[in-house]
Design a protein around this motif. Structure first.
Motif, PDB file in Angstrom:
ATOM      1  N   VAL A   1       0.846  -1.199   0.000  1.00  0.00           N
ATOM      2  CA  VAL A   1       0.000   0.000   0.000  1.00  0.00           C
ATOM      3  C   VAL A   1       0.880   1.247   0.000  1.00  0.00           C
ATOM      4  O   VAL A   1       1.992   1.247   0.526  1.00  0.00           O
ATOM      5  CB  VAL A   1      -0.941   0.034   1.234  1.00  0.00           C
ATOM      6  CG1 VAL A   1      -2.070  -0.969   1.075  1.00  0.00           C
ATOM      7  CG2 VAL A   1      -0.161  -0.226   2.532  1.00  0.00           C
ATOM      8  N   THR A   2       0.367   2.309  -0.591  1.00  0.00           N
ATOM      9  CA  THR A   2       1.094   3.580  -0.637  1.00  0.00           C
ATOM     10  C   THR A   2       0.681   4.445   0.548  1.00  0.00           C
ATOM     11  O   THR A   2      -0.509   4.721   0.743  1.00  0.00           O
ATOM     12  CB  THR A   2       0.810   4.315  -1.954  1.00  0.00           C
ATOM     13  OG1 THR A   2       1.231   3.494  -3.044  1.00  0.00           O
ATOM     14  CG2 THR A   2       1.562   5.635  -2.001  1.00  0.00           C
ATOM     15  N   VAL A   3       1.670   4.849   1.333  1.00  0.00           N
ATOM     16  CA  VAL A   3       1.417   5.599   2.568  1.00  0.00           C
ATOM     17  C   VAL A   3       2.363   6.797   2.633  1.00  0.00           C
ATOM     18  O   VAL A   3       3.521   6.708   2.216  1.00  0.00           O
ATOM     19  CB  VAL A   3       1.635   4.689   3.801  1.00  0.00           C
ATOM     20  CG1 VAL A   3       1.557   5.486   5.096  1.00  0.00           C
ATOM     21  CG2 VAL A   3       0.609   3.562   3.820  1.00  0.00           C
ATOM     22  N   ASN A   4       1.851   7.896   3.162  1.00  0.00           N
ATOM     23  CA  ASN A   4       2.689   9.071   3.383  1.00  0.00           C
ATOM     24  C   ASN A   4       3.260   9.016   4.802  1.00  0.00           C
ATOM     25  O   ASN A   4       2.517   9.102   5.782  1.00  0.00           O
ATOM     26  CB  ASN A   4       1.877  10.354   3.189  1.00  0.00           C
ATOM     27  CG  ASN A   4       2.715  11.596   3.446  1.00  0.00           C
ATOM     28  OD1 ASN A   4       3.915  11.605   3.190  1.00  0.00           O
ATOM     29  ND2 ASN A   4       2.090  12.640   3.963  1.00  0.00           N
TER      30      ASN A   4
ATOM     31  N   THR B   1       6.100  10.054   0.855  1.00  0.00           N
ATOM     32  CA  THR B   1       5.139   9.077   0.326  1.00  0.00           C
ATOM     33  C   THR B   1       5.888   7.911  -0.294  1.00  0.00           C
ATOM     34  O   THR B   1       6.789   8.100  -1.106  1.00  0.00           O
ATOM     35  CB  THR B   1       4.230   9.731  -0.724  1.00  0.00           C
ATOM     36  OG1 THR B   1       3.529  10.820  -0.118  1.00  0.00           O
ATOM     37  CG2 THR B   1       3.222   8.727  -1.269  1.00  0.00           C
ATOM     38  N   GLN B   2       5.513   6.714   0.094  1.00  0.00           N
ATOM     39  CA  GLN B   2       6.211   5.512  -0.370  1.00  0.00           C
ATOM     40  C   GLN B   2       5.306   4.291  -0.279  1.00  0.00           C
ATOM     41  O   GLN B   2       4.312   4.298   0.445  1.00  0.00           O
ATOM     42  CB  GLN B   2       7.473   5.286   0.464  1.00  0.00           C
ATOM     43  CG  GLN B   2       7.225   5.230   1.963  1.00  0.00           C
ATOM     44  CD  GLN B   2       8.466   5.550   2.766  1.00  0.00           C
ATOM     45  OE1 GLN B   2       9.324   4.692   2.941  1.00  0.00           O
ATOM     46  NE2 GLN B   2       8.566   6.793   3.252  1.00  0.00           N
ATOM     47  N   LYS B   3       5.672   3.267  -1.013  1.00  0.00           N
ATOM     48  CA  LYS B   3       4.911   2.018  -0.983  1.00  0.00           C
ATOM     49  C   LYS B   3       5.490   1.109   0.088  1.00  0.00           C
ATOM     50  O   LYS B   3       6.692   0.842   0.108  1.00  0.00           O
ATOM     51  CB  LYS B   3       4.957   1.325  -2.345  1.00  0.00           C
ATOM     52  CG  LYS B   3       3.920   0.211  -2.480  1.00  0.00           C
ATOM     53  CD  LYS B   3       3.698  -0.161  -3.932  1.00  0.00           C
ATOM     54  CE  LYS B   3       2.495  -1.071  -4.080  1.00  0.00           C
ATOM     55  NZ  LYS B   3       2.201  -1.369  -5.493  1.00  0.00           N
ATOM     56  N   LEU B   4       4.613   0.651   0.984  1.00  0.00           N
ATOM     57  CA  LEU B   4       5.041  -0.194   2.093  1.00  0.00           C
ATOM     58  C   LEU B   4       4.581  -1.626   1.878  1.00  0.00           C
ATOM     59  O   LEU B   4       3.465  -1.869   1.411  1.00  0.00           O
ATOM     60  CB  LEU B   4       4.488   0.317   3.415  1.00  0.00           C
ATOM     61  CG  LEU B   4       4.874   1.733   3.846  1.00  0.00           C
ATOM     62  CD1 LEU B   4       4.291   2.040   5.227  1.00  0.00           C
ATOM     63  CD2 LEU B   4       6.381   1.920   3.854  1.00  0.00           C
ATOM     64  N   SER B   5       5.420  -2.559   2.237  1.00  0.00           N
ATOM     65  CA  SER B   5       5.054  -3.975   2.186  1.00  0.00           C
ATOM     66  C   SER B   5       4.081  -4.268   3.312  1.00  0.00           C
ATOM     67  O   SER B   5       3.812  -3.421   4.182  1.00  0.00           O
ATOM     68  CB  SER B   5       6.308  -4.839   2.349  1.00  0.00           C
ATOM     69  OG  SER B   5       6.836  -4.688   3.662  1.00  0.00           O
ATOM     70  N   ASP B   6       3.537  -5.467   3.323  1.00  0.00           N
ATOM     71  CA  ASP B   6       2.595  -5.865   4.375  1.00  0.00           C
ATOM     72  C   ASP B   6       3.218  -5.753   5.760  1.00  0.00           C
ATOM     73  O   ASP B   6       2.595  -5.289   6.717  1.00  0.00           O
ATOM     74  CB  ASP B   6       2.107  -7.295   4.122  1.00  0.00           C
ATOM     75  CG  ASP B   6       3.239  -8.284   3.933  1.00  0.00           C
ATOM     76  OD1 ASP B   6       3.242  -9.315   4.624  1.00  0.00           O
ATOM     77  OD2 ASP B   6       4.127  -8.043   3.089  1.00  0.00           O
TER      78      ASP B   6
END
Length: 257
Positions: free
Chosen positions: A150-153, A173-178
């Protein structure tokens, strides 16, 4: 004068009889081409119902069909209505309530609000909720993994270390793994935890995910305890598609305290 026997321009004797079957081959081949042409013309006329106007009609129909396929449908949240209140709880490894969220999806007011809370043992948080969702950290991670992350700031750089978690994140803002998405939620507090969930919801409800919502729903119901049924999903699937693809899509927000 006697003709030179070596004259290369002299016509050979019996030249007319050199290949007597050739003219029959040419005749047969010409006849075959004629028959093939007539047959092809018949098939073509039959395909347009023996009416040349159908050539124009068919071309216009094909062009119209191509245009229809190439023009994307315009989705708008103005087509959405209805309200639902969801209770979402994450349990710890001992299956005791850890922290949770109240997610209000109010499409009449065109807003989705999120509020977080720390769970207290023995407290019932389901009052007023239309549907509930309960999952363990590992189940939550499987759901996030099915989304491809998911992309989270990340509002501020994180450098967290404890007996339970080690988490280092850069600001932005970056994409985080589970794994990182769960840890970021777990180590955050108050409105920051709610804001992260808003990012997760917005990222999950993307056009790409809406195209595979059926398979994602199966993963969801197999990895949590919920009273959201297949019937509920079927009724909501069109809303999910509209919201996910809407050009005027609104962002989930932290509920006012």
């Amino acid at each position: 004068m006697k003709k030179n026997s070596n004259d290369i321009f002299a016509k050979p004797k019996n030249a007319k009889n050199k290949n007597p079957n050739f003219k029959y081959f040419v005749l047969a081949f010409s006849l075959f081409i004629l028959i093939l042409g007539i047959f092809s013309a018949f098939l073509f006329m039959r395909s347009i119902d023996f009416d040349f106007k159908n050539i124009v009609d068919r071309t216009e129909a094909e062009e119209s069909s191509d245009l229809t396929d190439n023009v994307q449908k315009n989705y708008s949240v103005s087509d959405l209505s209805g309200k639902r209140k969801y209770l979402f709880i994450l349990t710890d490894n001992a299956s005791e309530s850890d922290f949770g969220f109240i997610i209000n999806a109010d499409f009449d007011a065109k807003q989705i609000t999120v509020s977080s809370f720390e769970c207290s043992p023995g407290t019932d948080y389901s009052d007023g909720a239309d549907k509930y969702i309960i999952c363990t950290p590992s189940q939550f991670k499987k759901i996030i993994a099915s989304l491809g992350g998911v992309t989270v700031n990340v509002t501020d750089a994180v450098n967290y270390k404890s007996d339970e978690y080690n988490l280092i994140l850069d600001k932005g803002t970056q994409k985080l793994s589970d794994e990182y998405a769960y840890k970021y939620l777990a180590v955050s507090q108050g409105t920051e935890k709610s804001r992260i969930m808003c990012d997760i919801l917005y990222s999950a409800l993307s056009p790409e995910n809406s195209e595979k919502s059926d398979s994602l729903f199966k993963i969801f119901v197999n990895n949590c305890k919920t009273d959201i049924s297949v019937f509920d999903y079927s009724n909501a699937s069109e809303k999910i598609k509209i919201y996910s693809n809407a050009s005027d899509k609104f962002y989930p927000s932290v509920a006012e305290q």
